[in-house]
Scaffold this active site. Structure first.
Site, PDB file in Angstrom:
ATOM      1  N   GLY A   1      31.661  54.583 100.833  1.00  0.00           N
ATOM      2  CA  GLY A   1      30.592  54.109  99.940  1.00  0.00           C
ATOM      3  C   GLY A   1      29.474  55.127  99.794  1.00  0.00           C
ATOM      4  O   GLY A   1      29.540  56.240 100.331  1.00  0.00           O
ATOM      5  N   GLN A   2      28.431  54.743  99.064  1.00  0.00           N
ATOM      6  CA  GLN A   2      27.319  55.677  98.791  1.00  0.00           C
ATOM      7  C   GLN A   2      26.632  56.138 100.070  1.00  0.00           C
ATOM      8  O   GLN A   2      26.407  57.328 100.277  1.00  0.00           O
ATOM      9  CB  GLN A   2      26.258  54.974  97.936  1.00  0.00           C
ATOM     10  CG  GLN A   2      26.722  54.533  96.578  1.00  0.00           C
ATOM     11  CD  GLN A   2      25.536  54.218  95.705  1.00  0.00           C
ATOM     12  OE1 GLN A   2      25.001  55.094  95.050  1.00  0.00           O
ATOM     13  NE2 GLN A   2      25.102  52.968  95.693  1.00  0.00           N
ATOM     14  N   LEU A   3      26.296  55.173 100.934  1.00  0.00           N
ATOM     15  CA  LEU A   3      25.599  55.515 102.171  1.00  0.00           C
ATOM     16  C   LEU A   3      26.544  56.236 103.128  1.00  0.00           C
ATOM     17  O   LEU A   3      26.159  57.206 103.780  1.00  0.00           O
ATOM     18  CB  LEU A   3      25.026  54.247 102.824  1.00  0.00           C
ATOM     19  CG  LEU A   3      24.231  54.442 104.101  1.00  0.00           C
ATOM     20  CD1 LEU A   3      23.071  55.429 103.899  1.00  0.00           C
ATOM     21  CD2 LEU A   3      23.691  53.109 104.610  1.00  0.00           C
TER      22      LEU A   3
ATOM     23  N   ALA B   1      30.112  46.872 102.909  1.00  0.00           N
ATOM     24  CA  ALA B   1      29.412  45.736 102.299  1.00  0.00           C
ATOM     25  C   ALA B   1      30.045  45.363 100.972  1.00  0.00           C
ATOM     26  O   ALA B   1      30.723  46.175 100.337  1.00  0.00           O
ATOM     27  CB  ALA B   1      27.937  46.100 102.071  1.00  0.00           C
TER      28      ALA B   1
ATOM     29  N   TYR C   1      24.609  37.285  97.081  1.00  0.00           N
ATOM     30  CA  TYR C   1      24.556  38.579  97.782  1.00  0.00           C
ATOM     31  C   TYR C   1      23.419  38.577  98.813  1.00  0.00           C
ATOM     32  O   TYR C   1      23.619  38.912  99.979  1.00  0.00           O
ATOM     33  CB  TYR C   1      24.379  39.708  96.754  1.00  0.00           C
ATOM     34  CG  TYR C   1      24.084  41.061  97.373  1.00  0.00           C
ATOM     35  CD1 TYR C   1      25.054  41.746  98.091  1.00  0.00           C
ATOM     36  CD2 TYR C   1      22.822  41.655  97.235  1.00  0.00           C
ATOM     37  CE1 TYR C   1      24.782  42.988  98.669  1.00  0.00           C
ATOM     38  CE2 TYR C   1      22.540  42.882  97.804  1.00  0.00           C
ATOM     39  CZ  TYR C   1      23.523  43.551  98.516  1.00  0.00           C
ATOM     40  OH  TYR C   1      23.229  44.773  99.091  1.00  0.00           O
TER      41      TYR C   1
ATOM     42  N   LYS D   1      23.779  38.694 102.920  1.00  0.00           N
ATOM     43  CA  LYS D   1      23.198  39.821 103.675  1.00  0.00           C
ATOM     44  C   LYS D   1      22.201  39.292 104.700  1.00  0.00           C
ATOM     45  O   LYS D   1      22.135  39.790 105.821  1.00  0.00           O
ATOM     46  CB  LYS D   1      22.532  40.823 102.722  1.00  0.00           C
ATOM     47  CG  LYS D   1      23.473  41.638 101.856  1.00  0.00           C
ATOM     48  CD  LYS D   1      24.399  42.551 102.639  1.00  0.00           C
ATOM     49  CE  LYS D   1      23.694  43.717 103.274  1.00  0.00           C
ATOM     50  NZ  LYS D   1      24.654  44.645 103.947  1.00  0.00           N
TER      51      LYS D   1
HETATM   52  N1  NAP Z   1      23.714  49.818  96.499  1.00  0.00           N
HETATM   53  C1  NAP Z   1      22.458  49.372  96.545  1.00  0.00           C
HETATM   54  O1  NAP Z   1      21.694  49.420  95.555  1.00  0.00           O
HETATM   55  C2  NAP Z   1      21.912  48.783  97.825  1.00  0.00           C
HETATM   56  C3  NAP Z   1      20.608  48.289  97.823  1.00  0.00           C
HETATM   57  C4  NAP Z   1      20.117  47.743  99.003  1.00  0.00           C
HETATM   58  C5  NAP Z   1      20.896  47.697 100.140  1.00  0.00           C
HETATM   59  N2  NAP Z   1      22.172  48.173 100.103  1.00  0.00           N
HETATM   60  C6  NAP Z   1      22.968  48.099 101.339  1.00  0.00           C
HETATM   61  O2  NAP Z   1      23.266  49.426 101.772  1.00  0.00           O
HETATM   62  C7  NAP Z   1      24.532  49.467 102.395  1.00  0.00           C
HETATM   63  C8  NAP Z   1      25.392  50.561 101.779  1.00  0.00           C
HETATM   64  O3  NAP Z   1      25.585  50.252 100.397  1.00  0.00           O
HETATM   65  P1  NAP Z   1      26.418  51.232  99.458  1.00  0.00           P
HETATM   66  O4  NAP Z   1      25.723  51.259  98.128  1.00  0.00           O
HETATM   67  O5  NAP Z   1      26.732  52.512 100.172  1.00  0.00           O
HETATM   68  O6  NAP Z   1      27.764  50.400  99.297  1.00  0.00           O
HETATM   69  P2  NAP Z   1      29.049  50.762  98.424  1.00  0.00           P
HETATM   70  O7  NAP Z   1      28.897  52.114  97.822  1.00  0.00           O
HETATM   71  O8  NAP Z   1      29.340  49.607  97.555  1.00  0.00           O
HETATM   72  O9  NAP Z   1      30.195  50.889  99.539  1.00  0.00           O
HETATM   73  C9  NAP Z   1      30.659  49.753 100.184  1.00  0.00           C
HETATM   74  C10 NAP Z   1      31.630  50.203 101.262  1.00  0.00           C
HETATM   75  O10 NAP Z   1      32.070  49.017 101.922  1.00  0.00           O
HETATM   76  C11 NAP Z   1      33.453  49.139 102.141  1.00  0.00           C
HETATM   77  N3  NAP Z   1      34.071  47.825 102.244  1.00  0.00           N
HETATM   78  C12 NAP Z   1      33.997  46.790 101.364  1.00  0.00           C
HETATM   79  N4  NAP Z   1      34.714  45.747 101.812  1.00  0.00           N
HETATM   80  C13 NAP Z   1      35.227  46.120 103.015  1.00  0.00           C
HETATM   81  C14 NAP Z   1      36.043  45.489 103.977  1.00  0.00           C
HETATM   82  N5  NAP Z   1      36.483  44.230 103.819  1.00  0.00           N
HETATM   83  N6  NAP Z   1      36.381  46.185 105.092  1.00  0.00           N
HETATM   84  C15 NAP Z   1      35.961  47.443 105.289  1.00  0.00           C
HETATM   85  N7  NAP Z   1      35.180  48.103 104.421  1.00  0.00           N
HETATM   86  C16 NAP Z   1      34.825  47.447 103.293  1.00  0.00           C
HETATM   87  C17 NAP Z   1      33.984  49.919 100.956  1.00  0.00           C
HETATM   88  O11 NAP Z   1      35.196  50.511 101.351  1.00  0.00           O
HETATM   89  P3  NAP Z   1      36.429  50.754 100.329  1.00  0.00           P
HETATM   90  O12 NAP Z   1      35.876  51.649  99.260  1.00  0.00           O
HETATM   91  O13 NAP Z   1      37.463  51.377 101.177  1.00  0.00           O
HETATM   92  O14 NAP Z   1      36.763  49.378  99.824  1.00  0.00           O
HETATM   93  C18 NAP Z   1      32.862  50.942 100.773  1.00  0.00           C
HETATM   94  O15 NAP Z   1      33.083  52.046 101.602  1.00  0.00           O
HETATM   95  C19 NAP Z   1      25.103  48.041 102.263  1.00  0.00           C
HETATM   96  O16 NAP Z   1      24.861  47.337 103.450  1.00  0.00           O
HETATM   97  C20 NAP Z   1      24.313  47.417 101.138  1.00  0.00           C
HETATM   98  O17 NAP Z   1      24.220  46.027 101.258  1.00  0.00           O
HETATM   99  C21 NAP Z   1      22.686  48.728  98.983  1.00  0.00           C
END
Ligand code: NAP
Length: 289
Positions: A11-13, A62, A134, A138
């Site tokens: 994912g992004q992080l 996530a 969501y 969380k």
């Molecule tokens: N994006 C935002 O704007 C935002 C804002 C506030 C907080 N956050 C928080 O920041 C954190 C990182 O967010 P992000 O944007 O990096 O997320 P993201 O890009 O959507 O990446 C989500 C990751 O979760 C993995 N994943 C999903 N379902 C899974 C499962 N059942 N088992 C194992 N891995 C799984 C995905 O893996 P696969 O690709 O292999 O499925 C992917 O690597 C999260 O906790 C999110 O809630 C994000």
């Protein structure tokens, strides 16, 4: 050498942590996506954690699609809450800390009034009141993570952009058009995944467990963010401000979800860049458009 297990490594992080890994020669990183372990399955979580035997876990896995989560509560709960709980339990079992990134969506977006009657950014001690599936999943993920393992870092962030699908990228894609309509009545804290990754690793080294807000400094509306992106890149696409009502989405986003890095500021020397500076670095280093 210490080993950090990063779930959600694709994912992004997760990818930002991957980029930061090179700067930490005393740390070894193991990145896992859902292919390596589905965190919604206790058996797979246990197998992964006992195989890697890490010194800490950063749970970046996530269910982040806010609109999809609204129609798939079970799916979002399994990943954001149950999965988070499993990872925290496994971390506790082998005696290591866990990091759980969370979100501004745990708040309702009405803001908090300060003594002057003006709205101020949310602090860690302000009451949560999620209005979306969501946000609820969380919030419960925060609670389970904390309940299962006292050595936890719950780190709330917002408006995250890195390598992946995000608002900045969406606005860049829209630059092929002459005009783009962007909501002007939602205010938040745009945060570069790279800034968050740096802060998480610094916090992990500190040993100061707890609940933190971690966003880039400053705040803006989505409209202002879009204008800044085009301005920094010299793009001439006209940005038209619209209201939330004029731009309907499956889930109404919080109107005001600016976070205050109160705990970080008070108790650590960790600081995040201003969102404009972090955006400039992101646009310069990522050929995302
Ligand atoms: N994006 C935002 O704007 C935002 C804002 C506030 C907080 N956050 C928080 O920041 C954190 C990182 O967010 P992000 O944007 O990096 O997320 P993201 O890009 O959507 O990446 C989500 C990751 O979760 C993995 N994943 C999903 N379902 C899974 C499962 N059942 N088992 C194992 N891995 C799984 C995905 O893996 P696969 O690709 O292999 O499925 C992917 O690597 C999260 O906790 C999110 O809630 C994000």
């Amino acid at each position: 050498m210490k080993t950090i297990l990063v779930t959600g490594g694709t994912g992004q992080l997760g990818q930002a942590l991957r980029q930061q890994a090179a700067a930490y020669r005393d740390l070894q990183f193991v990145f896992a996506g859902s292919v390596q372990a589905d965190i919604t399955k206790w058996s797979e979580v246990k197998q992964l954690v006992y195989m890697v035997k890490p010194d800490a876990i950063i749970n970046c896995a996530a269910y982040t699609n806010v609109d999809a989560a609204q129609a798939d509560e079970d799916g979002a709960f399994l990943v954001n809450t149950a999965g988070a709980g499993y990872l925290s339990m496994a971390a506790y079992e082998i005696g290591i800390p866990i990091v759980y990134p969370s979100t501004d969506y745990v708040f309702d977006g009405r803001g908090i009034n300060n003594d002057n009657g003006n709205i101020r950014p949310y602090r860690e001690y302000d009451p949560t009141n999620p209005c979306t599936v969501y946000g609820r999943t969380k919030m419960m993920g925060e609670q389970l993570t904390a309940r299962h393992n006292p050595r936890h870092y719950i780190i709330r962030t917002a408006w995250l952009y890195g390598k992946g699908n995000n608002f900045v990228r969406k606005i860049l894609k829209a630059s092929r058009q002459d005009t783009v309509r962007v909501v002007a009545d939602q205010t938040g804290s745009p945060t570069s995944a790279m800034e968050l990754a740096k802060a998480i690793l610094a916090l992990l080294k500190s040993g100061q467990y707890g609940l933190y807000h971690c966003v880039c400094e400053g705040s803006c509306s989505r409209y202002e963010l879009a204008c800044e992106i085009y301005c920094q890149l010299g793009i001439r696409t006209k940005v038209i401000p619209v209201t939330t009502e004029e731009y309907p989405t499956a889930v109404v986003r919080p109107r005001y979800s600016v976070l205050d890095n109160y705990m970080l500021r008070l108790t650590t020397s960790i600081r995040c860049s201003h969102w404009r500076d972090a955006l400039a670095e992101y646009l310069a280093s990522n050929k995302v458009w």
